[in-house]
Design a protein around this motif. Structure first.
Motif, PDB file in Angstrom:
ATOM      1  N   MET A  36      -3.657   0.373 -11.962  1.00 22.19           N
ATOM      2  CA  MET A  36      -3.709  -0.083 -10.570  1.00 22.19           C
ATOM      3  C   MET A  36      -2.797  -1.275 -10.254  1.00 22.19           C
ATOM      4  SD  MET A  36      -5.234   0.478  -7.633  1.00 22.19           S
ATOM      5  CE  MET A  36      -6.789   1.356  -7.882  1.00 22.19           C
ATOM      6  N   ASN A  37      -2.189  -1.919 -11.249  1.00 21.98           N
ATOM      7  CA  ASN A  37      -1.517  -3.183 -10.976  1.00 21.98           C
ATOM      8  C   ASN A  37      -0.298  -3.066 -10.081  1.00 21.98           C
ATOM      9  OD1 ASN A  37      -2.131  -4.776 -14.230  1.00 21.98           O
ATOM     10  ND2 ASN A  37      -3.502  -4.362 -12.518  1.00 21.98           N
ATOM     11  N   VAL A  38       0.410  -1.936 -10.090  1.00 24.87           N
ATOM     12  CA  VAL A  38       1.545  -1.753  -9.181  1.00 24.87           C
ATOM     13  C   VAL A  38       1.052  -1.780  -7.735  1.00 24.87           C
ATOM     14  CG1 VAL A  38       3.344  -0.152  -8.426  1.00 24.87           C
ATOM     15  CG2 VAL A  38       2.977  -0.545 -10.869  1.00 24.87           C
ATOM     16  N   ASP A  39      -0.030  -1.083  -7.459  1.00 25.43           N
ATOM     17  CA  ASP A  39      -0.616  -1.089  -6.119  1.00 25.43           C
ATOM     18  C   ASP A  39      -1.088  -2.487  -5.742  1.00 25.43           C
ATOM     19  OD1 ASP A  39      -1.920   0.643  -3.815  1.00 25.43           O
ATOM     20  OD2 ASP A  39      -3.517  -0.665  -4.544  1.00 25.43           O
ATOM     21  N   ASP A  40      -1.747  -3.165  -6.655  1.00 21.44           N
ATOM     22  CA  ASP A  40      -2.283  -4.494  -6.378  1.00 21.44           C
ATOM     23  C   ASP A  40      -1.167  -5.463  -6.001  1.00 21.44           C
ATOM     24  OD1 ASP A  40      -4.486  -6.331  -6.251  1.00 21.44           O
ATOM     25  OD2 ASP A  40      -3.860  -7.145  -8.176  1.00 21.44           O
ATOM     26  N   ASP A  41      -0.078  -5.471  -6.764  1.00 20.07           N
ATOM     27  CA  ASP A  41       1.038  -6.359  -6.457  1.00 20.07           C
ATOM     28  C   ASP A  41       1.778  -5.922  -5.195  1.00 20.07           C
ATOM     29  OD1 ASP A  41       0.506  -8.077  -8.487  1.00 20.07           O
ATOM     30  OD2 ASP A  41       2.136  -7.428  -9.793  1.00 20.07           O
ATOM     31  N   GLY A  42       1.819  -4.617  -4.928  1.00 17.09           N
ATOM     32  CA  GLY A  42       2.433  -4.148  -3.695  1.00 17.09           C
ATOM     33  C   GLY A  42       1.706  -4.658  -2.465  1.00 17.09           C
ATOM     34  N   HIS A  43       0.377  -4.617  -2.498  1.00 11.70           N
ATOM     35  CA  HIS A  43      -0.409  -5.127  -1.375  1.00 11.70           C
ATOM     36  C   HIS A  43      -0.273  -6.647  -1.242  1.00 11.70           C
ATOM     37  CE1 HIS A  43      -2.284  -1.459  -0.098  1.00 11.70           C
ATOM     38  NE2 HIS A  43      -2.813  -1.216  -1.284  1.00 11.70           N
ATOM     39  N   LYS A  44      -0.191  -7.330  -2.358  1.00 16.19           N
ATOM     40  CA  LYS A  44      -0.120  -8.794  -2.314  1.00 16.19           C
ATOM     41  C   LYS A  44       1.258  -9.295  -1.894  1.00 16.19           C
ATOM     42  CE  LYS A  44      -3.624  -9.606  -5.893  1.00 16.19           C
ATOM     43  NZ  LYS A  44      -3.831  -9.944  -7.330  1.00 16.19           N
ATOM     44  N   PHE A  45       2.314  -8.588  -2.328  1.00 19.21           N
ATOM     45  CA  PHE A  45       3.666  -9.131  -2.167  1.00 19.21           C
ATOM     46  C   PHE A  45       4.633  -8.200  -1.430  1.00 19.21           C
ATOM     47  CE2 PHE A  45       1.883 -10.731  -6.234  1.00 19.21           C
ATOM     48  CZ  PHE A  45       1.775 -12.077  -5.903  1.00 19.21           C
ATOM     49  N   THR A  46       4.238  -6.972  -1.124  1.00 19.31           N
ATOM     50  CA  THR A  46       5.025  -5.893  -0.503  1.00 19.31           C
ATOM     51  C   THR A  46       5.890  -5.195  -1.556  1.00 19.31           C
ATOM     52  OG1 THR A  46       7.166  -6.869   0.182  1.00 19.31           O
ATOM     53  CG2 THR A  46       5.215  -7.337   1.565  1.00 19.31           C
ATOM     54  N   ALA A  47       6.368  -4.000  -1.195  1.00 16.62           N
ATOM     55  CA  ALA A  47       7.224  -3.241  -2.105  1.00 16.62           C
ATOM     56  C   ALA A  47       8.600  -3.865  -2.253  1.00 16.62           C
ATOM     57  CB  ALA A  47       7.358  -1.803  -1.623  1.00 16.62           C
ATOM     58  N   ASP A  48       9.023  -4.656  -1.263  1.00 22.41           N
ATOM     59  CA  ASP A  48      10.315  -5.332  -1.319  1.00 22.41           C
ATOM     60  C   ASP A  48      10.114  -6.743  -1.853  1.00 22.41           C
ATOM     61  OD1 ASP A  48      12.988  -5.895  -1.069  1.00 22.41           O
ATOM     62  OD2 ASP A  48      12.872  -6.390   1.069  1.00 22.41           O
ATOM     63  N   MET A  97       4.478   2.717  -1.356  1.00 20.72           N
ATOM     64  CA  MET A  97       4.151   1.392  -0.834  1.00 20.72           C
ATOM     65  C   MET A  97       5.269   0.977   0.114  1.00 20.72           C
ATOM     66  SD  MET A  97       2.063  -1.277  -0.842  1.00 20.72           S
ATOM     67  CE  MET A  97       0.980  -0.875  -2.221  1.00 20.72           C
ATOM     68  N   THR A  98       4.907   0.402   1.252  1.00 25.99           N
ATOM     69  CA  THR A  98       5.912   0.024   2.236  1.00 25.99           C
ATOM     70  C   THR A  98       6.325  -1.438   2.065  1.00 25.99           C
ATOM     71  OG1 THR A  98       4.377  -0.777   3.932  1.00 25.99           O
ATOM     72  CG2 THR A  98       4.798   1.605   3.862  1.00 25.99           C
ATOM     73  N   ASN A  99       7.381  -1.806   2.774  1.00 26.21           N
ATOM     74  CA  ASN A  99       7.823  -3.198   2.773  1.00 26.21           C
ATOM     75  C   ASN A  99       6.898  -4.096   3.579  1.00 26.21           C
ATOM     76  OD1 ASN A  99       9.930  -2.367   1.183  1.00 26.21           O
ATOM     77  ND2 ASN A  99      11.476  -2.475   2.791  1.00 26.21           N
ATOM     78  N   ASP A 100       5.908  -3.509   4.237  1.00 29.12           N
ATOM     79  CA  ASP A 100       4.841  -4.277   4.885  1.00 29.12           C
ATOM     80  C   ASP A 100       3.676  -4.542   3.932  1.00 29.12           C
ATOM     81  OD1 ASP A 100       6.236  -4.258   7.309  1.00 29.12           O
ATOM     82  OD2 ASP A 100       5.288  -2.394   7.959  1.00 29.12           O
ATOM     83  N   GLY A 101       3.742  -3.990   2.721  1.00 26.51           N
ATOM     84  CA  GLY A 101       2.662  -4.180   1.755  1.00 26.51           C
ATOM     85  C   GLY A 101       1.478  -3.287   1.982  1.00 26.51           C
TER      86      GLY A 101
END
Length: 274
Positions: free
Chosen positions: A160-172, A209-213
């Motif tokens: 799950m950590n890729v998703d977790d960091d994507g939500h916290k910091f965005t895909a960009d 994951m979007t650049n909006d997180g």
């Protein structure tokens, strides 16, 4: 020669473009003719719980009814776990607790359901976590234990950590890209051993994951995810075909040597070895 045993790794929120640019070990396997690469278009809504069910049953949300993350109940479909067990194969999972809620028990009982061993259930041996920041390194260690101690024919791994960091910091973000690099490093430590043990391997994702997180919509960033396959039953090249996520479950049945469910779409992806 395939042994009809499969490890499926679903990396939560791994975008196709980031997988191609940042998973160096996986790309090495592709370049060395050990792994095939496809691009998958996920179902919508591009949310986690609906797409776990889609990947594991081969049915779209309108059919399986898990149309949002808040739908908490057992699956009404025949999943890969059900089909494998019916065919006499053994099953296991190292995964987020929503997977247990779909196939073993709902709602999840945190004190009782974290460790489920030798169960008379679709997932016979399950190690389930319930914090999104639960370290992927711990999860892969648990998966290695399941392989060593339970020797499953079908093992499902869901970090799950890729998703977790994507939500916290965005895909960009540096954090998202570095997490994908870290996940690739974990695969480098485990996949060679599992391939040597005779397993076929699928590496894919539920959604992007979007650049909006976030995710859930209809953009390429939301929906386009990778599919890497290591199997003697699939030609190990880069395939240009963009395939439906509904193909993953019948593909898994093909690799396991079991019959798909009647609800699954016919398997029509290119590159299969007769």
């Amino acid at each position: 020669m395939s042994n009809n045993r499969l490890i499926m790794i679903v990396i939560d929120a791994l975008r196709f473009d980031t997988a191609c640019s940042h998973m160096g070990f996986i790309q090495h396997l592709v370049e060395q003719g050990k792994m095939a690469r496809y691009e998958v278009k996920s179902e919508v809504p591009s949310l986690s719980r609906p797409l776990y069910e889609t990947i594991l049953t081969g049915t779209p949300p309108i059919v399986h009814g898990i149309v949002g993350n808040s739908v908490v109940r057992l699956s009404t479909q025949e999943s890969l776990f059900h089909l494998a067990r019916r065919s006499g194969k053994t099953t296991a999972a190292a995964a987020y607790y929503w997977v247990s809620e779909l196939y073993n028990h709902a709602p999840f009982r945190h004190r009782m359901d974290r460790i489920q061993l030798d169960q008379d259930a679709p997932i016979e041996n399950g190690l389930f976590y319930f914090e999104d920041h639960y370290p992927d390194s711990h999860l892969f260690a648990e998966a290695e234990w399941l392989v060593s101690e339970k020797n499953p024919d079908f093992l499902y791994i869901h970090p799950m950590n890729v998703d977790d960091d994507g939500h916290k910091f965005t895909a960009d973000s540096v954090e998202y890209r570095n997490r994908v690099l870290a996940t690739d490093a974990l695969l480098a430590l485990t996949l060679p051993k599992w391939l040597d043990a005779g397993y076929d391997i699928i590496v894919t994702a539920d959604h992007g994951m979007t650049n909006d997180g976030n995710h859930g919509g209809n953009t390429t960033s939301d929906r386009h995810v990778p599919l890497f396959i290591a199997s003697s039953k699939v030609k190990p090249v880069i395939h240009d075909q963009i395939i439906s996520q509904l193909q993953i479950a019948p593909l898994a049945c093909y690799l396991l040597g079991i019959d798909p469910s009647e609800a699954m779409a016919p398997l029509i992806i290119s590159g299969l070895v007769d």
